[in-house]
Motif scaffolding. Structure first.
Motif, PDB file in Angstrom:
ATOM      1  N   TYR A 169      52.195  47.226  74.614  1.00 33.69           N
ATOM      2  CA  TYR A 169      53.499  46.588  74.791  1.00 33.69           C
ATOM      3  C   TYR A 169      53.576  45.293  73.995  1.00 33.69           C
ATOM      4  CZ  TYR A 169      50.945  43.588  78.076  1.00 33.69           C
ATOM      5  OH  TYR A 169      50.045  42.716  78.634  1.00 33.69           O
ATOM      6  N   MET A 170      54.785  44.803  73.806  1.00 34.41           N
ATOM      7  CA  MET A 170      55.008  43.474  73.234  1.00 34.41           C
ATOM      8  C   MET A 170      55.823  42.660  74.226  1.00 34.41           C
ATOM      9  SD  MET A 170      55.737  44.325  69.250  1.00 34.41           S
ATOM     10  CE  MET A 170      55.890  42.610  68.752  1.00 34.41           C
ATOM     11  N   GLY A 171      55.655  41.340  74.208  1.00 30.24           N
ATOM     12  CA  GLY A 171      56.253  40.498  75.240  1.00 30.24           C
ATOM     13  C   GLY A 171      55.423  40.662  76.504  1.00 30.24           C
ATOM     14  N   GLY A 172      56.079  40.542  77.679  1.00 25.97           N
ATOM     15  CA  GLY A 172      55.359  40.787  78.921  1.00 25.97           C
ATOM     16  C   GLY A 172      54.235  39.812  79.205  1.00 25.97           C
ATOM     17  N   LEU A 173      54.373  38.568  78.706  1.00 25.25           N
ATOM     18  CA  LEU A 173      53.339  37.563  78.967  1.00 25.25           C
ATOM     19  C   LEU A 173      53.496  37.012  80.375  1.00 25.25           C
ATOM     20  CD1 LEU A 173      53.307  35.314  75.765  1.00 25.25           C
ATOM     21  CD2 LEU A 173      51.482  36.861  76.547  1.00 25.25           C
TER      22      LEU A 173
ATOM     23  N   VAL B 272      57.132  36.364  84.008  1.00 25.09           N
ATOM     24  CA  VAL B 272      56.723  37.409  83.069  1.00 25.09           C
ATOM     25  C   VAL B 272      57.832  37.496  82.033  1.00 25.09           C
ATOM     26  CG1 VAL B 272      56.163  39.854  82.772  1.00 25.09           C
ATOM     27  CG2 VAL B 272      55.423  38.647  84.843  1.00 25.09           C
ATOM     28  N   THR B 273      57.495  37.251  80.774  1.00 27.72           N
ATOM     29  CA  THR B 273      58.523  37.259  79.724  1.00 27.72           C
ATOM     30  C   THR B 273      58.967  38.702  79.454  1.00 27.72           C
ATOM     31  OG1 THR B 273      56.934  37.397  77.900  1.00 27.72           O
ATOM     32  CG2 THR B 273      57.499  35.179  78.687  1.00 27.72           C
ATOM     33  N   PRO B 274      60.168  38.889  78.906  1.00 25.72           N
ATOM     34  CA  PRO B 274      60.676  40.261  78.713  1.00 25.72           C
ATOM     35  C   PRO B 274      59.735  41.139  77.873  1.00 25.72           C
ATOM     36  CG  PRO B 274      62.423  38.652  78.367  1.00 25.72           C
ATOM     37  CD  PRO B 274      61.148  37.869  78.512  1.00 25.72           C
TER      38      PRO B 274
ATOM     39  N   ASP C 111      62.510  44.537  80.700  1.00 23.80           N
ATOM     40  CA  ASP C 111      62.082  44.134  82.043  1.00 23.80           C
ATOM     41  C   ASP C 111      61.322  42.807  81.994  1.00 23.80           C
ATOM     42  OD1 ASP C 111      63.211  46.291  83.289  1.00 23.80           O
ATOM     43  OD2 ASP C 111      61.328  47.380  83.601  1.00 23.80           O
ATOM     44  N   HIS C 112      61.472  42.037  83.032  1.00 22.44           N
ATOM     45  CA  HIS C 112      60.898  40.683  83.057  1.00 22.44           C
ATOM     46  C   HIS C 112      60.987  40.149  84.482  1.00 22.44           C
ATOM     47  CE1 HIS C 112      64.709  38.328  83.563  1.00 22.44           C
ATOM     48  NE2 HIS C 112      65.130  39.565  83.437  1.00 22.44           N
ATOM     49  N   TYR C 113      60.406  38.970  84.702  1.00 27.38           N
ATOM     50  CA  TYR C 113      60.564  38.265  85.984  1.00 27.38           C
ATOM     51  C   TYR C 113      60.614  36.791  85.635  1.00 27.38           C
ATOM     52  CZ  TYR C 113      59.876  37.680  91.080  1.00 27.38           C
ATOM     53  OH  TYR C 113      60.017  37.399  92.416  1.00 27.38           O
ATOM     54  N   ASP C 114      61.773  36.183  85.826  1.00 27.66           N
ATOM     55  CA  ASP C 114      61.977  34.800  85.398  1.00 27.66           C
ATOM     56  C   ASP C 114      61.167  33.831  86.281  1.00 27.66           C
ATOM     57  OD1 ASP C 114      62.964  32.728  83.874  1.00 27.66           O
ATOM     58  OD2 ASP C 114      65.077  33.166  84.267  1.00 27.66           O
ATOM     59  N   TRP C 115      61.134  32.556  85.889  1.00 22.68           N
ATOM     60  CA  TRP C 115      60.363  31.532  86.615  1.00 22.68           C
ATOM     61  C   TRP C 115      60.645  31.595  88.114  1.00 22.68           C
ATOM     62  CZ3 TRP C 115      56.432  29.428  84.351  1.00 22.68           C
ATOM     63  CH2 TRP C 115      56.447  29.189  82.971  1.00 22.68           C
TER      64      TRP C 115
ATOM     65  N   ASN D 137      69.115  39.634  85.781  1.00 24.33           N
ATOM     66  CA  ASN D 137      68.920  38.441  84.965  1.00 24.33           C
ATOM     67  C   ASN D 137      67.698  37.648  85.421  1.00 24.33           C
ATOM     68  OD1 ASN D 137      71.145  38.701  83.211  1.00 24.33           O
ATOM     69  ND2 ASN D 137      72.460  38.173  84.938  1.00 24.33           N
ATOM     70  N   VAL D 138      67.315  37.821  86.689  1.00 30.58           N
ATOM     71  CA  VAL D 138      66.157  37.104  87.221  1.00 30.58           C
ATOM     72  C   VAL D 138      64.920  37.988  87.186  1.00 30.58           C
ATOM     73  CG1 VAL D 138      65.195  35.978  89.278  1.00 30.58           C
ATOM     74  CG2 VAL D 138      67.612  35.693  88.706  1.00 30.58           C
ATOM     75  N   ARG D 139      65.087  39.239  87.626  1.00 34.65           N
ATOM     76  CA  ARG D 139      63.943  40.132  87.729  1.00 34.65           C
ATOM     77  C   ARG D 139      64.395  41.555  87.468  1.00 34.65           C
ATOM     78  NH1 ARG D 139      60.417  41.206  93.238  1.00 34.65           N
ATOM     79  NH2 ARG D 139      58.608  42.132  92.226  1.00 34.65           N
ATOM     80  N   ALA D 140      63.730  42.218  86.540  1.00 35.28           N
ATOM     81  CA  ALA D 140      63.969  43.641  86.329  1.00 35.28           C
ATOM     82  C   ALA D 140      62.611  44.295  86.143  1.00 35.28           C
ATOM     83  CB  ALA D 140      64.859  43.875  85.106  1.00 35.28           C
TER      84      ALA D 140
END
Ligand SMILES: O=C(O)CCC(=O)C(=O)O
Ligand SMILES: [Fe+2]
Length: 197
Positions: A142-146, A176-178, A111-115, A51-54
């Protein structure tokens, strides 16, 4: 020697072309894809919480890739001269390659990395002064991943163009957004120095 320092502290990430061949970017991506040591990214303390980082990540020893080392040193010098005048000694941790996938992610949205901030309370992360991120992927892949950085209360999305390097203070919240479609690759490194006080 007297060091020229900007009169004010910048409150926006510093962005510049990283200045390496596309072949090196391809090579870094291939290393991560091939690595058996690549592991599910873990939070400090070894606890994995999707939920925080994948993401998938791989540490690289800087000594093995001279072109990468010289580009990092050039970009770090420009960052300190033009944007964040911090006392810096060098890269203490090698570099971290990151892969964020939509498919196969342990996180529901990709996949993402929250604040978070990159500076830590103790140990190696305590002396992180500047975070450097290099966009290894073409944004068409890719899309997202900002990558968003929040230095003054307003999140700013970093340019995603392939080969772009972004620097910001290690105490700046960022995320990094999903990744919702495709795969995003990035390289992260940290400039260390006398810990902030
Ligand atoms: O992949 C990125 O753009 C940033 C990764 C990050 O924030 C980190 O590894 O601490
Ligand atoms: Fe980070």
């Amino acid at each position: 020697m007297t060091q020229l320092v900007p009169p004010t502290l910048r409150l926006a990430p510093f962005v510049a072309p990283f200045g390496v061949d596309e072949g090196l970017l391809d090579d870094l991506i291939a290393r991560l894809d091939a690595a058996e040591e690549a592991t599910e990214a873990r939070l400090a303390g070894g606890v994995a919480d999707p939920n925080v980082r994948a993401s998938t990540s791989l540490w690289l020893d800087l000594d093995t890739i001279p072109d990468l080392t010289s580009a990092l040193i050039r970009f770090a010098s420009a960052t300190v001269d033009e944007a964040f005048p911090f006392a810096i000694d060098g890269f203490e941790e090698g570099v971290l390659l990151q892969r964020y996938r939509a498919l196969g992610s342990a996180a529901p949205l990709g996949d993402h990395y929250d604040w978070h901030v990159d500076i830590g309370a103790a140990g190696t992360t305590r002396s992180r002064k500047l975070a450097l991120v290099v966009q290894l992927s073409d944004p068409a892949d890719y899309m997202g991943g900002l990558l968003e950085v929040n230095l003054d209360g307003i999140p700013v999305a970093a340019p995603a163009e392939r080969g772009t390097a972004i620097a910001f203070p290690a105490f700046a919240p960022h995320r990094v957004t999903p990744v919702t479609v495709g795969t995003r690759y990035s390289l992260v490194a940290w400039m260390h120095g006398p810990a902030f006080r």
